[in-house]
Motif scaffolding. Structure first.
Motif, PDB file in Angstrom:
ATOM      1  N   ILE A   2     -16.102  -2.940 -19.803  1.00 20.25           N
ATOM      2  CA  ILE A   2     -16.809  -1.555 -19.952  1.00 20.25           C
ATOM      3  C   ILE A   2     -18.432  -1.663 -20.088  1.00 20.25           C
ATOM      4  CG2 ILE A   2     -17.270   0.239 -21.843  1.00 20.25           C
ATOM      5  CD1 ILE A   2     -14.325   0.017 -22.614  1.00 20.25           C
ATOM      6  N   SER A   3     -18.893  -2.899 -20.750  1.00 24.01           N
ATOM      7  CA  SER A   3     -20.308  -2.990 -20.952  1.00 24.01           C
ATOM      8  C   SER A   3     -20.940  -3.308 -19.364  1.00 24.01           C
ATOM      9  CB  SER A   3     -20.709  -4.050 -21.712  1.00 24.01           C
ATOM     10  OG  SER A   3     -20.354  -5.092 -21.293  1.00 24.01           O
ATOM     11  N   ARG A 136     -17.563   6.620 -14.297  1.00 18.94           N
ATOM     12  CA  ARG A 136     -16.337   7.237 -14.840  1.00 18.94           C
ATOM     13  C   ARG A 136     -15.090   7.148 -14.252  1.00 18.94           C
ATOM     14  NH1 ARG A 136     -17.493  12.869 -17.234  1.00 18.94           N
ATOM     15  NH2 ARG A 136     -17.847  11.604 -19.163  1.00 18.94           N
ATOM     16  N   LEU A 139     -14.132   3.457 -15.090  1.00 21.26           N
ATOM     17  CA  LEU A 139     -13.595   3.412 -16.572  1.00 21.26           C
ATOM     18  C   LEU A 139     -12.173   4.014 -16.449  1.00 21.26           C
ATOM     19  CD1 LEU A 139     -16.595   4.671 -18.374  1.00 21.26           C
ATOM     20  CD2 LEU A 139     -15.532   2.426 -18.419  1.00 21.26           C
ATOM     21  N   GLU A 143      -8.421   2.174 -17.537  1.00 23.86           N
ATOM     22  CA  GLU A 143      -7.422   2.754 -18.460  1.00 23.86           C
ATOM     23  C   GLU A 143      -6.300   2.798 -17.730  1.00 23.86           C
ATOM     24  OE1 GLU A 143      -5.674   6.317 -20.971  1.00 23.86           O
ATOM     25  OE2 GLU A 143      -6.672   6.606 -18.943  1.00 23.86           O
ATOM     26  N   ILE A 148      -7.947  -1.143 -20.871  1.00 24.53           N
ATOM     27  CA  ILE A 148      -8.798  -0.766 -21.996  1.00 24.53           C
ATOM     28  C   ILE A 148      -7.722   0.338 -22.322  1.00 24.53           C
ATOM     29  CG2 ILE A 148     -11.038  -1.362 -21.099  1.00 24.53           C
ATOM     30  CD1 ILE A 148     -11.307   1.780 -20.465  1.00 24.53           C
ATOM     31  N   ASP A 152     -10.882   3.528 -25.968  1.00 24.58           N
ATOM     32  CA  ASP A 152     -11.953   2.824 -25.412  1.00 24.58           C
ATOM     33  C   ASP A 152     -12.664   3.702 -24.227  1.00 24.58           C
ATOM     34  OD1 ASP A 152     -11.705   0.456 -27.098  1.00 24.58           O
ATOM     35  OD2 ASP A 152     -10.660  -0.499 -25.567  1.00 24.58           O
ATOM     36  N   LEU A 153     -11.716   4.222 -23.794  1.00 26.37           N
ATOM     37  CA  LEU A 153     -12.145   5.281 -22.473  1.00 26.37           C
ATOM     38  C   LEU A 153     -12.984   6.304 -23.011  1.00 26.37           C
ATOM     39  CD1 LEU A 153     -12.109   5.994 -19.469  1.00 26.37           C
ATOM     40  CD2 LEU A 153      -9.962   7.237 -20.041  1.00 26.37           C
ATOM     41  N   SER A 156     -16.190   5.085 -24.185  1.00 25.48           N
ATOM     42  CA  SER A 156     -17.129   4.712 -23.305  1.00 25.48           C
ATOM     43  C   SER A 156     -17.670   5.962 -22.306  1.00 25.48           C
ATOM     44  CB  SER A 156     -16.549   3.709 -22.150  1.00 25.48           C
ATOM     45  OG  SER A 156     -15.225   4.197 -21.567  1.00 25.48           O
ATOM     46  N   GLU A 157     -16.839   6.986 -22.313  1.00 25.48           N
ATOM     47  CA  GLU A 157     -17.212   8.291 -21.560  1.00 25.48           C
ATOM     48  C   GLU A 157     -18.165   8.865 -22.242  1.00 25.48           C
ATOM     49  OE1 GLU A 157     -13.593  10.246 -20.686  1.00 25.48           O
ATOM     50  OE2 GLU A 157     -13.552   9.536 -18.699  1.00 25.48           O
TER      51      GLU A 157
END
Length: 185
Positions: A2-3, A136, A139, A143, A148, A152-153, A156-157
């Protein structure tokens, strides 16, 4: 993961803001500046070459730009390119250098330039949003693959939206500064 995606999005958004700022510098404010012409393409022996590679620049007065070609044979091509550009300037060729005199901007022309700058700012915001859309998508793919969780999604969004707003604010801040510069008399 994610990072890494968020860092990549920050990088792309930063480049979009930098591009918008560099576009703003191409809009003249009534002052002479080499930035206005240095990227101007010149037909030099059959190749398109930016003016900055063919000439040196100096600003002896606030409203005068002097272009000194390194090769005297390029003088005509430089003059022709300036005449055909959308700068609205008439080059004065004395056989050695080209002088560009920048007339004061009228109120109407200033408002037109503000509209142009606003369009450039919108292009910058669109580029920032495109970077967000790409991140997006990445990400959501993580998922979908099960790498993830949905939480987490969601986190992160939200983080991505915060980053996007901050970069859009930078574009708006640069736009505001350019507008002030254009509208000052």
């Amino acid at each position: 993961m994610i990072s890494m995606i968020l860092d990549e999005a920050r990088d792309k958004m930063g480049k979009a803001v930098s591009h918008a700022r560099s576009e703003f510098t191409t809009i003249r404010t009534g002052r002479a500046s080499p930035v206005l012409v240095e990227k101007l393409p010149i037909d030099y022996y059959g190749a398109e070459v930016p003016l900055q590679q063919l000439a040196g620049f100096s600003v002896p007065e606030a409203r005068t730009l002097v272009i000194s070609p390194y090769d005297g044979s390029a003088l005509g091509a430089i003059e022709k390119a300036i005449q055909h550009s959308d700068l609205g300037l008439s080059p004065n060729n004395d056989g050695h250098v080209i002088r560009l005199n920048f007339p004061p901007l009228t109120a109407e022309r200033r408002k037109d330039l503000v509209r142009v700058v606003k369009g450039m700012a919108e292009d910058g915001r669109v580029r920032v949003r495109q970077a967000r859309r790409g991140a997006r998508h990445d990400l959501e793919a993580l998922e979908k693959d099960g790498d993830i969780s949905a939480d987490d999604l969601s986190w992160s969004e939200k983080e991505l939206d915060t980053i996007t707003r901050s970069f859009e604010a930078e574009v708006d801040k640069a736009l505001e500064a350019k507008e002030q510069e254009l509208l000052e008399v």
